[in-house]
Structure formats: C-alpha cells, structure tokens
Design an enzyme around this catalytic site. Sequence first.
Site, PDB file in Angstrom:
ATOM      1  N   GLY A   9       0.808  -1.203   0.000  1.00 12.45           N
ATOM      2  CA  GLY A   9       0.000   0.000   0.000  1.00 12.45           C
ATOM      3  C   GLY A   9       0.845   1.259   0.000  1.00 12.45           C
ATOM      4  O   GLY A   9       2.019   1.244  -0.342  1.00 12.45           O
ATOM      5  N   LEU A  11       0.566   3.607  -2.109  1.00 12.41           N
ATOM      6  CA  LEU A  11       0.993   3.492  -3.505  1.00 12.41           C
ATOM      7  C   LEU A  11       1.472   4.825  -4.061  1.00 12.41           C
ATOM      8  O   LEU A  11       0.917   5.878  -3.773  1.00 12.41           O
ATOM      9  CB  LEU A  11      -0.155   2.956  -4.358  1.00 12.41           C
ATOM     10  CG  LEU A  11      -0.742   1.603  -3.934  1.00 12.41           C
ATOM     11  CD1 LEU A  11      -1.840   1.180  -4.896  1.00 12.41           C
ATOM     12  CD2 LEU A  11       0.329   0.535  -3.849  1.00 12.41           C
ATOM     13  N   GLY A  14       5.921   4.642  -8.540  1.00 13.54           N
ATOM     14  CA  GLY A  14       6.623   3.384  -8.787  1.00 13.54           C
ATOM     15  C   GLY A  14       5.657   2.219  -8.853  1.00 13.54           C
ATOM     16  O   GLY A  14       5.725   1.381  -9.767  1.00 13.54           O
ATOM     17  N   HIS A  15       4.741   2.143  -7.883  1.00  8.72           N
ATOM     18  CA  HIS A  15       3.715   1.108  -7.928  1.00  8.72           C
ATOM     19  C   HIS A  15       2.844   1.257  -9.170  1.00  8.72           C
ATOM     20  O   HIS A  15       2.450   0.272  -9.802  1.00  8.72           O
ATOM     21  CB  HIS A  15       2.816   1.193  -6.692  1.00  8.72           C
ATOM     22  CG  HIS A  15       3.515   0.955  -5.396  1.00  8.72           C
ATOM     23  ND1 HIS A  15       3.719   1.955  -4.474  1.00  8.72           N
ATOM     24  CD2 HIS A  15       4.065  -0.165  -4.868  1.00  8.72           C
ATOM     25  CE1 HIS A  15       4.348   1.466  -3.420  1.00  8.72           C
ATOM     26  NE2 HIS A  15       4.570   0.184  -3.636  1.00  8.72           N
ATOM     27  N   VAL A 154      11.463   3.615 -10.489  1.00  8.61           N
ATOM     28  CA  VAL A 154      10.897   4.910 -10.870  1.00  8.61           C
ATOM     29  C   VAL A 154      11.447   5.957  -9.917  1.00  8.61           C
ATOM     30  O   VAL A 154      11.438   5.769  -8.684  1.00  8.61           O
ATOM     31  CB  VAL A 154       9.361   4.891 -10.831  1.00  8.61           C
ATOM     32  CG1 VAL A 154       8.786   6.271 -11.143  1.00  8.61           C
ATOM     33  CG2 VAL A 154       8.825   3.860 -11.824  1.00  8.61           C
ATOM     34  N   ARG A 165       8.454   5.145   2.102  1.00  8.46           N
ATOM     35  CA  ARG A 165       9.116   5.706   3.281  1.00  8.46           C
ATOM     36  C   ARG A 165       9.649   7.121   3.040  1.00  8.46           C
ATOM     37  O   ARG A 165      10.068   7.783   3.993  1.00  8.46           O
ATOM     38  CB  ARG A 165      10.244   4.778   3.743  1.00  8.46           C
ATOM     39  CG  ARG A 165       9.738   3.486   4.380  1.00  8.46           C
ATOM     40  CD  ARG A 165      10.867   2.646   4.959  1.00  8.46           C
ATOM     41  NE  ARG A 165      10.359   1.562   5.787  1.00  8.46           N
ATOM     42  CZ  ARG A 165      10.132   0.327   5.358  1.00  8.46           C
ATOM     43  NH1 ARG A 165      10.363   0.036   4.084  1.00  8.46           N
ATOM     44  NH2 ARG A 165       9.678  -0.603   6.171  1.00  8.46           N
TER      45      ARG A 165
END
Length: 264
Positions: A9, A11, A14-15, A154, A165
């Site tokens: 999660g 997100l 990159g995700h 990314v 983070r």
Amino acid sequence: MVGLVPTMGALHAGHASLIERAARENGLAVVSIFVNPAQFGPHEDFAAYPRDESADFAMCERLGATMVFAPSVAEMYPAGDATRVQPGPIAERLEGAARPGHFAGVATVVTKLFAIVRPDVAYFGQKDFQQLRVLQTIARDLRLGADIVGCPTVREPDGLAMSSRNAYLTPEQRRDAVAISRGLFAARELWEKGVREPDRLTSAVRIHTDGPGISLEYVSAADPVTLTELQAPADSAVISLAARVGKARLIDNVLLGIDLADLR
C-alpha cells in the site's frame, strides 16, 4: 493470463508503473495490498508504516487493475499458523544480514499470495533488488508456477528513488536524501568509463553520501545473480546501499552490465 502486483500500500508512481504494466500485459491484473507484519523486525516501523487504503483503491481503479486483494492480518496468518518459507543463501547477506528474518517474512507472504491468486506473472520493482532476486530464486526452486518480472526503479525528477518511506522525510532530509542516487549514478558513470574494480565503484558512492544528513549502513558491489560480494573486476555488478536519513531507512541500487530482463 493473470498478473499480480504485490504491494504494502501507500501506492506511488513506482507502484503505478507496475500496475499499468500488469494491466497492459494480462487479461486480469490483481493488486494485493497488505502490510506484512512477518517482514518487520521488533524495532522496525510496522505500526507507523504509511497507510491510505482509499487512495490506493482509487489509484488501482484508475490504472486498470481488475481487482484489489486487501486481506487482514488474521486472514493471512490465522490462529495456529506456523509455516514459514526460509530462503537460501541469497537472502543471508545485505538486507538479510541487516534485517534478520526479513526475507523469510517476504518469502512466506508472497508464497501465500501466489497460492491464493495463482498468477501467471508477478511484477516487482528494481529498487528492492535483493527482494526481486530472492523471490525469483524461490519461484524457481519451489516451482511456484509464476514468472517473476523485474521492473525499472521509478525516480523523482532529481533522481531519488520512489519509496513509501520517503513520506517520513522532512524538506531538509529530502534534500539530503538525493545524495543517495547521486552516489549510485557516480558509480554508474565510472562503469561507463570502463572502471570495473569493486572498491572504486563503492568508493564513488561513499564520497557522494558522506554528509551529516546521511548515515550509511552498507554499500555493496555484488554479483547481480548470486549477490555475493565482488572481490575482483567482473562483467556485471549491482551497486546497492542502505542508508538512514532522519527516521527513514532508504535502499537503492544501480544494475551494471546486465539487464533486468536477463534475470529470471
């Protein structure tokens, strides 16, 4: 074809690149959202880990995911659950040494996700390179039936790798953190100029990250297949590091002399 994007999660872009690829390349694209307690150590940030499920669901819908699987901890680790997947030597160094038990938690939850979703292919980002290689090794060794595909990291416009983070960083720490990617890019520039000595490559990283705002945990020049440390010049390498910036522990890497597509 079923494509799976396992996430915890929070997100970000990159995700999003993984979800878009899964949707583009498969008839069904499944995103899992689960903050996995088994991969956090006793003094790590499980309770504080960023969570925003409503925003995550909206992103998945917007990007073309077919479904989101967001189980509870009790669903993934019911009472009496005791089985754990123990990775081999590839999980014992670098992040495995810094975070004992971490990769057993990762391997276990991903194996469970594969058993539930039954994907044909699963997508993971290069930023967590050791995780990618650990999971590729497990999928091969345990015949899990899914192809583990690595996707490029990314980055923000200034080079910092996207990470959930990063939300922990203050504006000043965010400015300090960009030295991480600068150090890795400096090693990549040396490689492009023909430098192959591992100590010269890691020294370039250390020079750029030697500042008051960054506390390096390790800098590594390793074989990209086995993750054993290079002792002599080689035809390929992965330069990786872990560093603390404020309360955020950040990892990043550059892959040299080999493509992600060559690692399966």
